[in-house]
Write an enzyme that holds these catalytic residues in place. Structure first.
Site, PDB file in Angstrom:
ATOM      1  N   LEU A  44       0.895  -1.155   0.000  1.00  0.00           N
ATOM      2  CA  LEU A  44       0.000   0.000   0.000  1.00  0.00           C
ATOM      3  C   LEU A  44       0.929   1.199   0.000  1.00  0.00           C
ATOM      4  O   LEU A  44       1.876   1.248   0.788  1.00  0.00           O
ATOM      5  CB  LEU A  44      -0.871   0.021   1.260  1.00  0.00           C
ATOM      6  CG  LEU A  44      -1.969  -1.030   1.362  1.00  0.00           C
ATOM      7  CD1 LEU A  44      -2.617  -0.991   2.738  1.00  0.00           C
ATOM      8  CD2 LEU A  44      -3.021  -0.805   0.286  1.00  0.00           C
ATOM      9  N   ASP A  45       0.684   2.172  -0.881  1.00  0.00           N
ATOM     10  CA  ASP A  45       1.583   3.320  -0.927  1.00  0.00           C
ATOM     11  C   ASP A  45       1.493   4.119   0.372  1.00  0.00           C
ATOM     12  O   ASP A  45       0.613   3.904   1.196  1.00  0.00           O
ATOM     13  CB  ASP A  45       1.354   4.181  -2.171  1.00  0.00           C
ATOM     14  CG  ASP A  45      -0.008   4.828  -2.231  1.00  0.00           C
ATOM     15  OD1 ASP A  45      -0.499   5.306  -1.183  1.00  0.00           O
ATOM     16  OD2 ASP A  45      -0.585   4.887  -3.323  1.00  0.00           O
ATOM     17  N   GLU A  46       2.407   5.030   0.548  1.00  0.00           N
ATOM     18  CA  GLU A  46       2.517   5.804   1.789  1.00  0.00           C
ATOM     19  C   GLU A  46       1.217   6.515   2.146  1.00  0.00           C
ATOM     20  O   GLU A  46       0.862   6.636   3.314  1.00  0.00           O
ATOM     21  CB  GLU A  46       3.658   6.816   1.631  1.00  0.00           C
ATOM     22  CG  GLU A  46       3.999   7.573   2.869  1.00  0.00           C
ATOM     23  CD  GLU A  46       5.212   8.475   2.683  1.00  0.00           C
ATOM     24  OE1 GLU A  46       5.630   9.073   3.682  1.00  0.00           O
ATOM     25  OE2 GLU A  46       5.729   8.602   1.551  1.00  0.00           O
TER      26      GLU A  46
END
Length: 188
Positions: A44-46
Site C-alpha cells: 500500500l503506498d505511503e
C-alpha cells in the site's frame, strides 16, 4: 515455522522494513516486533491505509498476490461519482503503467451510499469548502502501481483517501490503525 500477520497499515507508513534514501520515513517495523524475514504481501503506498498481510512464507506471498485473490478498496473521491463512471471502472480503463498505456482488467465497483466509519486520518484530507466527496468500493484481482488511484482519476474522480478493506476472505474488520494480529495462517 512461518509467521503470518494481519495489520492495519496507517496513513504515512511505507509498506517496507528498510528505506535507504536520506529522508526519514515511517516503516512497518516501528509498529510491531516482527519475526526476522517478514515481508509485506503486496504494498500500500505511503498515502494509502488499511489491510496489509505480512508473512515469512514466500510461497504464501505468491498465492496472495496472484490474480485469483480479490483485493477490495474503499475510495473517497473528489466529487460525486455517477453510475456512468462506475460502469467505466467495471469494464476497465486506460491508465499509465511504467511509461506505457495499460487497460485495467474488468473489476467490481459500486457506489457506497453511506460514508464508511473509519478512524480519522492523521493528516486531514480537506473540508466541505473544497466541494463534495463520495465513496466507492473497487475490487480488483491485479495490483499495478497506484492502480485504484489511477483508475478513479481516469474516470474524472481523483482519489482523496484509499483504504484496503479486504484481501480474499480476510477483512479489515475492527482493526485500528497500527494494530497488528499474529495469526497461524491465512484462509483466503
Amino acid at each position: 515455522m512461518h509467521k503470518h500477520y494481519i495489520i492495519y497499515k496507517p496513513y504515512g507508513y511505507l509498506s517496507q522494513f528498510t528505506y535507504n534514501l536520506k529522508r526519514n520515513k515511517k516503516l512497518l517495523g516501528e509498529l510491531y516486533n516482527f519475526q526476522a524475514g517478514t515481508m509485506a504481501i503486496g504494498r500500500l503506498d505511503e498515502d494509502s491505509e488499511g489491510l496489509l498481510l505480512l508473512t515469512t512464507d514466500g510461497m504464501m506471498s505468491e498465492i496472495v498476490r496472484g490474480k485469483k485473490v480479490e483485493k477490495e478498496y474503499y475510495a473517497q473521491l473528489d466529487g460525486i461519482i455517477d453510475n456512468e463512471a462506475v460502469e467505466k471502472l467495471k469494464k476497465g480503463v486506460e491508465i499509465g503503467f511504467k511509461g506505457i498505456k495499460y487497460t485495467t482488467k474488468p473489476c467490481m465497483a459500486s457506489i457506497l451510499n453511506n460514508v464508511p466509519d473509519f478512524p480519522l486520518r492523521g493528516k486531514k484530507i480537506r473540508d466541505e469548502r473544497h466541494g463534495p466527496t463520495s465513496w466507492i468500493s473497487v475490487t480488483v484481482t491485479e495490483g499495478k502501481f497506484r492502480q485504484v488511484r489511477k483508475m478513479t482519476a481516469a474516470v474524472g474522480f481523483p482519489t482523496l483517501r484509499l483504504i484496503r478493506v479486504r484481501v480474499g476472505n480476510i477483512n479489515l474488520g475492527s482493526l485500528q490503525p497500527g494494530e497488528v494480529i499474529d495469526v497461524e495462517s491465512f484462509i483466503l
